[in-house]
Each structure stands twice: as C-alpha cells, then as structure tokens.
Design a protein around this motif. Sequence first.
Motif, PDB file in Angstrom:
ATOM      1  N   PRO B 271       0.815  -1.223   0.000  1.00  0.00           N
ATOM      2  CA  PRO B 271       0.000   0.000   0.000  1.00  0.00           C
ATOM      3  C   PRO B 271       0.847   1.271   0.000  1.00  0.00           C
ATOM      4  CG  PRO B 271       0.057  -0.943   2.193  1.00  0.00           C
ATOM      5  CD  PRO B 271       0.818  -1.880   1.313  1.00  0.00           C
ATOM      6  N   GLY B 272       1.700   1.422  -0.977  1.00  0.00           N
ATOM      7  CA  GLY B 272       2.604   2.569  -1.006  1.00  0.00           C
ATOM      8  C   GLY B 272       2.196   3.603  -2.028  1.00  0.00           C
ATOM      9  N   MET B 273       3.119   4.571  -2.237  1.00  0.00           N
ATOM     10  CA  MET B 273       2.820   5.682  -3.125  1.00  0.00           C
ATOM     11  C   MET B 273       2.793   5.258  -4.592  1.00  0.00           C
ATOM     12  SD  MET B 273       5.015   8.852  -1.709  1.00  0.00           S
ATOM     13  CE  MET B 273       6.586   8.140  -2.143  1.00  0.00           C
ATOM     14  N   GLY B 274       3.636   4.296  -4.941  1.00  0.00           N
ATOM     15  CA  GLY B 274       3.712   3.885  -6.337  1.00  0.00           C
ATOM     16  C   GLY B 274       2.384   3.330  -6.812  1.00  0.00           C
ATOM     17  N   LYS B 275       1.777   2.523  -5.949  1.00  0.00           N
ATOM     18  CA  LYS B 275       0.482   1.958  -6.296  1.00  0.00           C
ATOM     19  C   LYS B 275      -0.555   3.070  -6.365  1.00  0.00           C
ATOM     20  CE  LYS B 275      -2.156  -1.988  -4.772  1.00  0.00           C
ATOM     21  NZ  LYS B 275      -2.926  -1.394  -3.648  1.00  0.00           N
ATOM     22  N   LEU B 276      -0.447   4.024  -5.459  1.00  0.00           N
ATOM     23  CA  LEU B 276      -1.380   5.159  -5.489  1.00  0.00           C
ATOM     24  C   LEU B 276      -1.250   5.900  -6.814  1.00  0.00           C
ATOM     25  CD1 LEU B 276      -3.379   6.954  -3.851  1.00  0.00           C
ATOM     26  CD2 LEU B 276      -1.415   8.351  -3.229  1.00  0.00           C
ATOM     27  N   LEU B 277       0.018   6.104  -7.249  1.00  0.00           N
ATOM     28  CA  LEU B 277       0.239   6.848  -8.497  1.00  0.00           C
ATOM     29  C   LEU B 277      -0.375   6.121  -9.684  1.00  0.00           C
ATOM     30  CD1 LEU B 277       1.626   9.133 -10.120  1.00  0.00           C
ATOM     31  CD2 LEU B 277       3.527   7.578 -10.430  1.00  0.00           C
ATOM     32  N   ILE B 278      -0.118   4.846  -9.784  1.00  0.00           N
ATOM     33  CA  ILE B 278      -0.604   4.140 -10.969  1.00  0.00           C
ATOM     34  C   ILE B 278      -2.137   4.081 -10.952  1.00  0.00           C
ATOM     35  CG2 ILE B 278      -0.474   1.752 -10.092  1.00  0.00           C
ATOM     36  CD1 ILE B 278       0.695   2.743 -13.523  1.00  0.00           C
ATOM     37  N   ASP B 279      -2.713   3.854  -9.785  1.00  0.00           N
ATOM     38  CA  ASP B 279      -4.181   3.846  -9.708  1.00  0.00           C
ATOM     39  C   ASP B 279      -4.749   5.213 -10.084  1.00  0.00           C
ATOM     40  OD1 ASP B 279      -3.962   1.284  -8.888  1.00  0.00           O
ATOM     41  OD2 ASP B 279      -4.456   1.646  -6.784  1.00  0.00           O
ATOM     42  N   SER B 280      -4.091   6.255  -9.603  1.00  0.00           N
ATOM     43  CA  SER B 280      -4.587   7.604  -9.883  1.00  0.00           C
ATOM     44  C   SER B 280      -4.458   7.927 -11.362  1.00  0.00           C
ATOM     45  CB  SER B 280      -3.808   8.636  -9.073  1.00  0.00           C
ATOM     46  OG  SER B 280      -3.847   8.314  -7.715  1.00  0.00           O
ATOM     47  N   LEU B 281      -3.337   7.505 -11.958  1.00  0.00           N
ATOM     48  CA  LEU B 281      -3.134   7.768 -13.385  1.00  0.00           C
ATOM     49  C   LEU B 281      -4.197   7.064 -14.216  1.00  0.00           C
ATOM     50  CD1 LEU B 281       0.675   7.548 -14.101  1.00  0.00           C
ATOM     51  CD2 LEU B 281      -0.866   9.364 -14.785  1.00  0.00           C
ATOM     52  N   LEU B 282      -4.456   5.793 -13.873  1.00  0.00           N
ATOM     53  CA  LEU B 282      -5.419   5.020 -14.653  1.00  0.00           C
ATOM     54  C   LEU B 282      -6.815   5.606 -14.543  1.00  0.00           C
ATOM     55  CD1 LEU B 282      -4.220   1.380 -13.991  1.00  0.00           C
ATOM     56  CD2 LEU B 282      -4.041   2.703 -16.085  1.00  0.00           C
ATOM     57  N   GLN B 283      -7.095   6.259 -13.430  1.00  0.00           N
ATOM     58  CA  GLN B 283      -8.438   6.813 -13.273  1.00  0.00           C
ATOM     59  C   GLN B 283      -8.449   8.325 -13.443  1.00  0.00           C
ATOM     60  OE1 GLN B 283     -11.194   4.895 -10.883  1.00  0.00           O
ATOM     61  NE2 GLN B 283      -9.699   3.748  -9.747  1.00  0.00           N
ATOM     62  N   LEU B 284      -7.358   8.879 -13.953  1.00  0.00           N
ATOM     63  CA  LEU B 284      -7.267  10.319 -14.214  1.00  0.00           C
ATOM     64  C   LEU B 284      -7.559  11.156 -12.970  1.00  0.00           C
ATOM     65  CD1 LEU B 284      -9.043  10.517 -17.676  1.00  0.00           C
ATOM     66  CD2 LEU B 284      -6.618  10.397 -17.200  1.00  0.00           C
ATOM     67  N   ASP B 285      -7.065  10.700 -11.837  1.00  0.00           N
ATOM     68  CA  ASP B 285      -7.254  11.470 -10.613  1.00  0.00           C
ATOM     69  C   ASP B 285      -6.217  12.587 -10.588  1.00  0.00           C
ATOM     70  OD1 ASP B 285      -7.997  12.384  -8.202  1.00  0.00           O
ATOM     71  OD2 ASP B 285      -7.781  10.487  -7.132  1.00  0.00           O
ATOM     72  N   ARG B 286      -6.482  13.629 -11.347  1.00  0.00           N
ATOM     73  CA  ARG B 286      -5.489  14.663 -11.591  1.00  0.00           C
ATOM     74  C   ARG B 286      -4.892  15.290 -10.331  1.00  0.00           C
ATOM     75  NH1 ARG B 286      -7.947  19.131 -14.952  1.00  0.00           N
ATOM     76  NH2 ARG B 286      -8.450  19.959 -12.927  1.00  0.00           N
ATOM     77  N   PRO B 287      -5.683  15.665  -9.329  1.00  0.00           N
ATOM     78  CA  PRO B 287      -5.046  16.297  -8.165  1.00  0.00           C
ATOM     79  C   PRO B 287      -3.951  15.427  -7.554  1.00  0.00           C
ATOM     80  CG  PRO B 287      -7.426  16.520  -8.048  1.00  0.00           C
ATOM     81  CD  PRO B 287      -7.144  15.622  -9.215  1.00  0.00           C
ATOM     82  N   VAL B 288      -4.197  14.120  -7.467  1.00  0.00           N
ATOM     83  CA  VAL B 288      -3.200  13.248  -6.853  1.00  0.00           C
ATOM     84  C   VAL B 288      -1.971  13.131  -7.751  1.00  0.00           C
ATOM     85  CG1 VAL B 288      -2.739  10.928  -5.998  1.00  0.00           C
ATOM     86  CG2 VAL B 288      -4.967  11.955  -5.627  1.00  0.00           C
TER      87      VAL B 288
END
Lengths: 525, 325
Positions: B271-288
Amino acid sequence: MTYRLTIGAVLASAMLASPAWSEELTIGLGSEATAIDPHFHNLGPNNALARHIFDRLILQNELQQLEPGLAVSWEPVDDLTWEFKLREGVKFHDGSDFTADDVVCTWDRAPNVPNSPSSFATYTKGKTAVKIDDYTVHFKTEAPYPLMANDVSTVTIVSDEVGCEATTAEYNDGTAAVGTGPFKFVSYKPGDAIVVERNEDYWGEKPIWTSVTFKPIKSAPARVAALLAGDVDVIAAVPTTDVATLEKNEDVSLSQGASNRVIYLHLDHDRSDSPFVKANGGGAIENPLQKLEVRKAISMAINRDAIVDRVMEGIAIKAGQLLPDGFFGVSDKLEPVEYDPEGARALLAGAGYPDGFELTIHGPNDRYINDAKIAEAIGQMLSRVGIKTQVETMPRSVYFGRASKGGPNDTPEFSFILVGWGAGSGEASSPLKSLIGTHNPDKGWGSSNRGRYSNAEFDALLDTALSTVDDAERQALLAQATEMAIEDVAIIPTHYQVNTWGTRKGLNYVARTDEYTLAIGVGKE
Amino acid sequence: MTAFIIRRLLQAALVVFLMSVIVFFGVNVIGDPVDMLISPDADQAEIARTIQALGLDRPIGEQYLHFLKGVATGDFGKSFIFGEPALKLILHHMPATVELALVSLLMAILLGIPLGLYAGLYPDRKVSKGIIAGSILGFSLPTFWVGLMLIMLFAVVLGWLPSTGRGDTAVFLGIESSLWTRDGLSHLFLPALNLALTNISLVIRLTRAGVREAMHQDYIKFARAKGLSESRVVSVHLMKNILIPIVTVLGLEFGGLLAFSVVTESIFAWPGMGKLLIDSLLQLDRPVVVAYLMIIVLFFVVINLVVDILYSVLDPRVRLKDQGA
C-alpha cells in the motif's frame, strides 16, 4: 513425479500445520472501495463493502431479486405514493433503534455528499421520503413510478444520530461507520486492508465468520498466488487464463455464475457520413451501418461460439439480448444470432456491398474481461465476410471520453464500438433506457446511447413500460421492447460475462450476478 | 556552500512549477475522469452536475489558476476518487514506500558492494564469474516476472513468507512502521528483494569495474609498496576512491525506488505511493497525480543535493561551487 509428490507433501503439511478453520476470513479483492461512506461513490466495490456494515430497505439477493431488508413490505398505496413498512426491533451498532427518521435523513444525505464522483441522486431524485409513523415511510413521486423498489434497493441506510450529518472522512475513520449490517466496522487502511467483525445482534441470519479482512490485490496473478499460498481464503475475479489450472488444483474450489453484464457492439445509426466507415480504398461512403441488412450481416458474421470458447476460454455465455435469462424483463423469444458467414455475405451483397467496405472497431483494453482480444477477434471475423476491419483499442481513461463525446459538439467520436453494460438495478429497463432509448438529456434517456439509435416506436413502448406499475404487465412490455430493439439490431450483443471466485478447499462462494464479493456468501462445506 | 544550496533550491522551485504545468495540462488532455467514475446508470443531468461539482466544467486555464492559488496555501486539491486532500493521501501512503525503498537500498549496499569487491579483487575465480553472470540476470529479468517467481517459490511452494500486502505495524521512536515487527519484516522481505535486484546487480558491476580500474593506479601500488596490509589497502585506499560513482548512482536510484516502485508495489499489493500513483493515473485522478509528481521532483532535487554534499565528504578535491549543476 518425485518432485510433484514433494510439492504435494509440502502443501499438505502446510495445510495440516495451519490451525483448524478459525472463524476468521480473509478475502482478496480485485478492486478496492474508495470510501467507507456508503453514499460517497456509487461504485460496485463500495456498494459491496457497504452491504457488510449497513443494510438497505430492500436487499438484492445473489440473482438481484428483491428481498426484504430493513423494510418488511412495500406496495403502492396510490399512483404517486409507495408505502414501506419498516422492520421493528432493529438496532444500529451503537445500540440506537432503527426508525423512519433514519430513512428520511438517509434520503436527504445520499444525493448530497460533497465531492462525490458519482452520487446516488440517480436513484433518489424525484422521490420524497415522508415519515408516517416510526415504522412507516411513504415515498412520493410526481408521476407513477413502478421502479420504486429497484431504486430503493440501491440506497444504503445510515443512522440519523451519527451518520446523516457526518463527512466522508468521519466514515473512513470509523466514527460514523455505524450501520445495522451483519458486520461492525473495525479498521480501514486505504490500499492495505479493511477489517470488520461480526455483529452479534444482527437482525437477520448471523454470519458464520467472527472477523473478516478485505485485502485489495489488484494484480490478477498476485491474487491467485495469494490464494495458493494460503494468505487469503477467497479471491474475487479469477482471471479466465488461470481457471483451467485452478480447476485441477485440489486445494482450491471455484464458484462461477453469470453476471448482469452484457458485452455488445454499438453502431453509428445517426451520421450518414460516419468517420470510421470508409468505402474500399478509403473514400467516403454513405454510412452502410444505417441499413438493417448490414447490421444483421455484421451480427451473423460474428462467431459467438468462438468468442466464448477461444477468447474467453469457455467462461462466458453467448448473448442474444441485454440481460441473461432469469432477469426481470428479458424476452424468452430471443436466441443468440447463429454464426452464418455465407448468409452475412449474401445480405451485404443484397444491400449493395458485394465487396464490403472498410470499418474501424474501437474498444477499451483494460475494462472488461479480455476486451482487447474480443475486439481483435471480431475484427478478423468481419474481415472474413468482406468488411475490412481495423482494430483500435485504448485504455479506458482515454476510451470512454472519446466514445461518449469525443466528436464535434460532444457527439460520440467512433462509428463501431465494443462496450459492456451491467444492469445495477437487476432488470431490463436500465439498459433499454440508457443504451437504446433516444439520446435526450432533458428526459435523461440514452445517456450511454453511443450509437445514437433512435426509434420513436421503441421510445413509446418503453415509456408505457416505465409507467406500468403492474409487474407482470411491465415485464411483458419490457420483453417486447427488447425484441423490437434486437430485431432492428440497435445493438449487437456478443456475450454475457461470467464471474469466477476462488476459495480454499472446504469453502464455497455463492456467485452473484452483481459481481459483489460478500463475506455472508462464503460458506463452509 | 549556503549560496550553493539556496541556488539549488531556487532551481528546484522552477522545475516544480514547470512540472505542475506539464502534468496538469497533460492529464487533462487524456480524458475526463467523470466518464469513468460515474455510475453508468446516471443520466445526462447527473453527469453534468458531477462535472460541475468537481469544477471540471471551467476552462482548463482557470482550473490551473485555481489550483495554483490552492498550492500557495498548501492545498493541492481534493482527490476526485477519494474526496480527500491529495497531499494527505500521498503522505498517508509514503511511510510504506519509504520503508520499502530503504530496506531495498540497504540490500543493494550490503549485498552489492561485498560481492562486487570480491569479483573485482579475484576476477579469475569461478565464484566471481558466477557473481557477474548472476548480475546480468538481475539486470535483464523483468521485475514483474521475478516478483511472481519469488511469490511462487517462497510463498506458494515453500510457504516461508507471506505473498502479499504489508504486515503489522508498530510505533517505535515515534515512527509507525512495519520494520519494527516480525510480521512486518516477513511481509517486507520479498518486495524489498524484488525491488533491490536491479540495484544489487548495478552495484556489483560498478564496484567491480571500480576495483579493476583502481587496482592498477599508482596510489594502490604505492600503498602496497609501503607495506600496508591488504585489508587496509582495500578498505581505505581502494574503497574511498571507488565509492563516488556508487554513491551517485545509488542516490539517483533511491529517488527512483521511492518514486517509481510501481511494478513491485502492484504485484505485492504494497500500500505505497507507487500503487497510489498508478491507480490515480489510470483513473485520471489529476489532483493526486499532479501533487505526487511535484513532490517527487522535490525529492530528486533534495537527493541530488545530498549526493553532492556526500561527494565533498568523500573526495576533498570536490568543492561545492556552482558547477552549473
């Protein structure tokens, strides 16, 4: 041989070494809920998680049929009012009583959560909840509304005392995560784990598990490995490529069931000059997809058996309409279109395209099970009957925006697309309204009608169906509307997805059409 | 030296700003997050309402200005997906990644340098050749595959280590980490090893090359001629001189470990930042995504600064001046 025996022995001793089935359960999920707040995001994983901690007035069973939840009965008392009798003696996890006040305040909160990326307003709007007495609620509408029970079955009831005024953050840290559900909230670590424990005072059948941990493991092979290693007891969304191997594994059992999701093709019915349909050689052509014979030919050119057997490795069901058998409003007359390449060629020739034309199929590559492979297979099948088809797939983050409004004036960009639709309400009106009803923002119809199909006769029929309160009559009307749409080839259904869950030996899972993974569905053999 | 650091920080501010522009507009070009986040049952009016509620109906330039105003007050915007402040989300996922990167860096140093030294000092021995062959494998095998093989071997077949997730955490010295518990360490071992593999190989090769080159230098010959013991020659004269390239590379790699351990974190459901980044990128979570990359740029600048300072400690000839760095 010796090697295999050794592995078997190691596994067996590992199984023996682990303590006998404790009442704790660990579930590996393929996708993660984005919040504990049940009204924050109307999304499958969130709704599934909410089913553990909270209840709804009406629950959907594993086939999405409606069953009494916090309401014991519901019926229309006049054209504009539905009366819900609530269950008495139900307590929230904090000991407070469940009453009509909780329902009324839930109804105000559900559509109005700040920053919600997908709110429940879709289901609550146009309906007012009125408390009659502590255990009676009236839902009032401005027009007769037969789908009341379906809509109510999507909304999670929170507590008047701690839940209705709470923020999403207060749910996530647990202070407001107080429901009436079979499990109580214990902890939530985003990306890591969600833990719940049994509610000993649950009003319904008590779960056999004292404690349940949900772990999001998005990578499919890692999820399978976690099951094999015994780190989790149950996994959701077993990839189709692993099913054959796991079936042979003695330490694992699989549960499968049809989902409510149909994979289908949408064709451009609207533009006479469609951007991704070309004459042979690339010149302009008057859109052949507007001709019924061509649409029929395309449907006949698709070998659904091959898609199911080869691409999906047998884990799918051929589709002839919008929902599989057993759902409310499906037609018993429609069968999947038979594969008939000769017939398809003849139809194309009859329509004036003896040499076919050029077409591009667009699809996502990370949204549905094996989506890109299906698009490629369809491209080859169409090319075989003379429609030279190019295949273009892209990530869903790019795809859906372009498919819905990538063209000029926010019109759909593509001509021929692969999409899927899961009927969250569990009956046929949802796909009929959204996919086939004429695109009309004022009426709220056709929001996913990316082919811009429009048929006044169909619209009228669906209108009648949607205002018919009598269930049997409505069911017949919806089936009739489905037949009309399929006979006119408004869309081309290819298959229904089948979902697979894996459990450790000794456990089983009751497969659900709504793709939810619920701890109450995990049983011991 | 102070002037050097201030100048570096100013440069960093500029880079962070440029980064924010590129990412903000770039993510916007990909698509509209609402198309993916919203329930398919929603009608057009509901879709429009959501777009407006998330502020996505305004022109992109205006959205960017609004974002800049927020950043000035430390507010990077709220995640579209989680509804929580982007910065809070990232900070929440940071400890897991930091511990993973630290352990993996430690593995690279503790395994890489001794193995590299051995291979450099005794290049003709079979063991040395084995080490070098192994390092080639470490380089060339894809992390994704190696990760799954590690899971298959250690978790599924042998059953020694857990296959997925982060273990129990405990608080020690005011820091909550899974480094302090047995369960935590057992969960940490496989992902850290997987992440470290490339770096172990890299360090082996750098150390070996450095040793091979330095052994023929005059100062080594002189040290030997003075009659110094072999261990002193190696640990003082040799090590000091070969460490500079290793420190540089490890510094940069550490940034990479922190920022882009995406593959390893995904396979091990860490549950780290890298996983957060890839999930956010795939869902276009721009603020993150924007906040994340701005933080990462800062990371890299700071790491580079630390590396430069370490140089001057390791090699007195290096002075911290404006070298146009």
